[in-house]
Write a protein that holds these residues in place. Sequence first.
Motif, PDB file in Angstrom:
ATOM      1  N   GLY A 122       0.815  -1.206   0.000  1.00 17.13           N
ATOM      2  CA  GLY A 122       0.000   0.000   0.000  1.00 17.13           C
ATOM      3  C   GLY A 122       0.847   1.253   0.000  1.00 17.13           C
ATOM      4  N   LYS A 123       0.334   2.296  -0.632  1.00 19.44           N
ATOM      5  CA  LYS A 123       1.046   3.573  -0.692  1.00 19.44           C
ATOM      6  C   LYS A 123       0.476   4.525   0.341  1.00 19.44           C
ATOM      7  CE  LYS A 123       2.485   7.264  -3.845  1.00 19.44           C
ATOM      8  NZ  LYS A 123       2.368   7.846  -5.201  1.00 19.44           N
ATOM      9  N   GLN A 124       1.387   5.190   1.061  1.00 16.95           N
ATOM     10  CA  GLN A 124       1.005   6.179   2.059  1.00 16.95           C
ATOM     11  C   GLN A 124       1.950   7.363   1.880  1.00 16.95           C
ATOM     12  OE1 GLN A 124       1.544   5.456   6.385  1.00 16.95           O
ATOM     13  NE2 GLN A 124      -0.694   5.370   6.479  1.00 16.95           N
ATOM     14  N   GLU A 125       1.395   8.474   1.416  1.00 12.04           N
ATOM     15  CA  GLU A 125       2.199   9.624   0.993  1.00 12.04           C
ATOM     16  C   GLU A 125       3.159   9.150  -0.102  1.00 12.04           C
ATOM     17  OE1 GLU A 125       3.833  11.360   4.549  1.00 12.04           O
ATOM     18  OE2 GLU A 125       1.884  12.157   5.155  1.00 12.04           O
ATOM     19  N   GLU A 126       4.475   9.231   0.106  1.00 10.68           N
ATOM     20  CA  GLU A 126       5.424   8.805  -0.942  1.00 10.68           C
ATOM     21  C   GLU A 126       6.148   7.520  -0.577  1.00 10.68           C
ATOM     22  OE1 GLU A 126       5.574  10.151  -3.943  1.00 10.68           O
ATOM     23  OE2 GLU A 126       3.925  11.418  -3.225  1.00 10.68           O
ATOM     24  N   GLU A 127       5.534   6.717   0.289  1.00 15.30           N
ATOM     25  CA  GLU A 127       6.142   5.459   0.705  1.00 15.30           C
ATOM     26  C   GLU A 127       5.245   4.291   0.316  1.00 15.30           C
ATOM     27  OE1 GLU A 127       8.496   6.993   4.733  1.00 15.30           O
ATOM     28  OE2 GLU A 127       6.714   5.735   4.915  1.00 15.30           O
ATOM     29  N   TRP A 128       5.859   3.152   0.000  1.00  8.30           N
ATOM     30  CA  TRP A 128       5.128   1.928  -0.303  1.00  8.30           C
ATOM     31  C   TRP A 128       5.408   0.920   0.802  1.00  8.30           C
ATOM     32  CZ3 TRP A 128       6.820   5.287  -3.862  1.00  8.30           C
ATOM     33  CH2 TRP A 128       5.948   5.619  -4.905  1.00  8.30           C
ATOM     34  N   ASN A 129       4.340   0.386   1.373  1.00  5.13           N
ATOM     35  CA  ASN A 129       4.465  -0.481   2.540  1.00  5.13           C
ATOM     36  C   ASN A 129       3.874  -1.856   2.269  1.00  5.13           C
ATOM     37  OD1 ASN A 129       5.066   1.733   4.895  1.00  5.13           O
ATOM     38  ND2 ASN A 129       3.603   2.531   3.390  1.00  5.13           N
ATOM     39  N   PRO A 130       4.699  -2.927   2.307  1.00  7.13           N
ATOM     40  CA  PRO A 130       4.137  -4.280   2.199  1.00  7.13           C
ATOM     41  C   PRO A 130       3.496  -4.679   3.526  1.00  7.13           C
ATOM     42  CG  PRO A 130       6.526  -4.393   2.427  1.00  7.13           C
ATOM     43  CD  PRO A 130       6.170  -2.928   2.368  1.00  7.13           C
ATOM     44  N   LYS A 145     -10.869   4.677  -6.313  1.00  4.60           N
ATOM     45  CA  LYS A 145      -9.584   4.214  -5.788  1.00  4.60           C
ATOM     46  C   LYS A 145      -9.851   3.141  -4.738  1.00  4.60           C
ATOM     47  CE  LYS A 145      -6.893   8.475  -6.449  1.00  4.60           C
ATOM     48  NZ  LYS A 145      -7.884   9.299  -7.117  1.00  4.60           N
ATOM     49  N   THR A 146      -8.860   2.278  -4.510  1.00  3.98           N
ATOM     50  CA  THR A 146      -8.995   1.210  -3.521  1.00  3.98           C
ATOM     51  C   THR A 146      -8.086   1.495  -2.333  1.00  3.98           C
ATOM     52  OG1 THR A 146      -9.409  -0.382  -5.304  1.00  3.98           O
ATOM     53  CG2 THR A 146      -8.906  -1.277  -3.128  1.00  3.98           C
ATOM     54  N   TRP A 147      -8.657   1.403  -1.135  1.00  4.00           N
ATOM     55  CA  TRP A 147      -7.922   1.668   0.094  1.00  4.00           C
ATOM     56  C   TRP A 147      -8.055   0.469   1.035  1.00  4.00           C
ATOM     57  CZ3 TRP A 147      -5.711   6.576  -0.001  1.00  4.00           C
ATOM     58  CH2 TRP A 147      -6.250   7.468  -0.940  1.00  4.00           C
ATOM     59  N   GLU A 153      -4.847   2.985  10.119  1.00  7.58           N
ATOM     60  CA  GLU A 153      -4.089   3.682   9.082  1.00  7.58           C
ATOM     61  C   GLU A 153      -4.626   3.292   7.712  1.00  7.58           C
ATOM     62  OE1 GLU A 153       0.257   4.676   9.627  1.00  7.58           O
ATOM     63  OE2 GLU A 153       0.136   2.769  10.702  1.00  7.58           O
ATOM     64  N   GLN A 154      -4.587   4.250   6.776  1.00 11.30           N
ATOM     65  CA  GLN A 154      -5.144   4.046   5.447  1.00 11.30           C
ATOM     66  C   GLN A 154      -4.019   3.934   4.421  1.00 11.30           C
ATOM     67  OE1 GLN A 154      -6.944   7.456   3.360  1.00 11.30           O
ATOM     68  NE2 GLN A 154      -8.831   6.247   3.197  1.00 11.30           N
ATOM     69  N   PHE A 155      -4.129   2.911   3.548  1.00 11.95           N
ATOM     70  CA  PHE A 155      -3.149   2.703   2.493  1.00 11.95           C
ATOM     71  C   PHE A 155      -3.884   2.566   1.152  1.00 11.95           C
ATOM     72  CE2 PHE A 155      -1.356   1.087   6.400  1.00 11.95           C
ATOM     73  CZ  PHE A 155      -0.038   1.505   6.378  1.00 11.95           C
TER      74      PHE A 155
END
Length: 223
Positions: A122-130, A145-147, A153-155
């Motif tokens: 998931g993307k949060q601001e400019e970071e991608w988090n597995p 969009k899909t969240w 926390e929202q991704f």
Amino acid sequence: MNNKSNSCTKDISQQYITMLKDWIPTDASIAIAVENTYIYFHSSHQNIRLEVGQPVLPGSIAGQVLQTRQKTEAILDNSLFDTPYYGIGYPINLQNQPAALVVVLPPSFSAKKTEPFQFLTGKQEEEWNPIAINKISHIESLQKKTWFYVDSEQFKTTITLKELQTRLPSYFIRIHRSYIVNIHFIKKMARDLTSNFIVTLIDGSELPVSQSYITNLRNALEF
């Protein structure tokens, strides 16, 4: 329907069937429903439980098509077959009446289903988090969009709910055209003041359950 009307409906139904024969497998099943009743059915399966005149079940592909008037495809439970099945439903019109045409692919189709996701990135601001899939409480479609949500926390993900529905573990349940929920994060289910079902999650989030998907939730949680 009277005899003349019934004959005309059969003729129109046969036109759809003729067109479908060009692409569907020979062992697929075809059903047509009008006004919440099946008026046509053809199958080469011996273990199918569907007859002309039978009512459309809430939450089934035909039921969703008749309610939303949109193309619907899903892997559903064993309400028609002895095993889960994959079907595609199309909104059509027969004599100016809304109808649903459902193509049920053979049970062997489900064997081709890919392995469930183990994580989502998931993307949060400019970071991608597995994120491990079992940590996700629910997934939402909002403004095209899909969240997904983890500990409030929202991704954001590029994968649609439609795609996710076929790649998530069985403990994820579709409860609404906009929501998929992890049943391990459900705290309670109750009706609101308008008698619609609401799912409350452990973190306090409240998600609506649409009539089209209430059967999915009941079957999963046995209530």
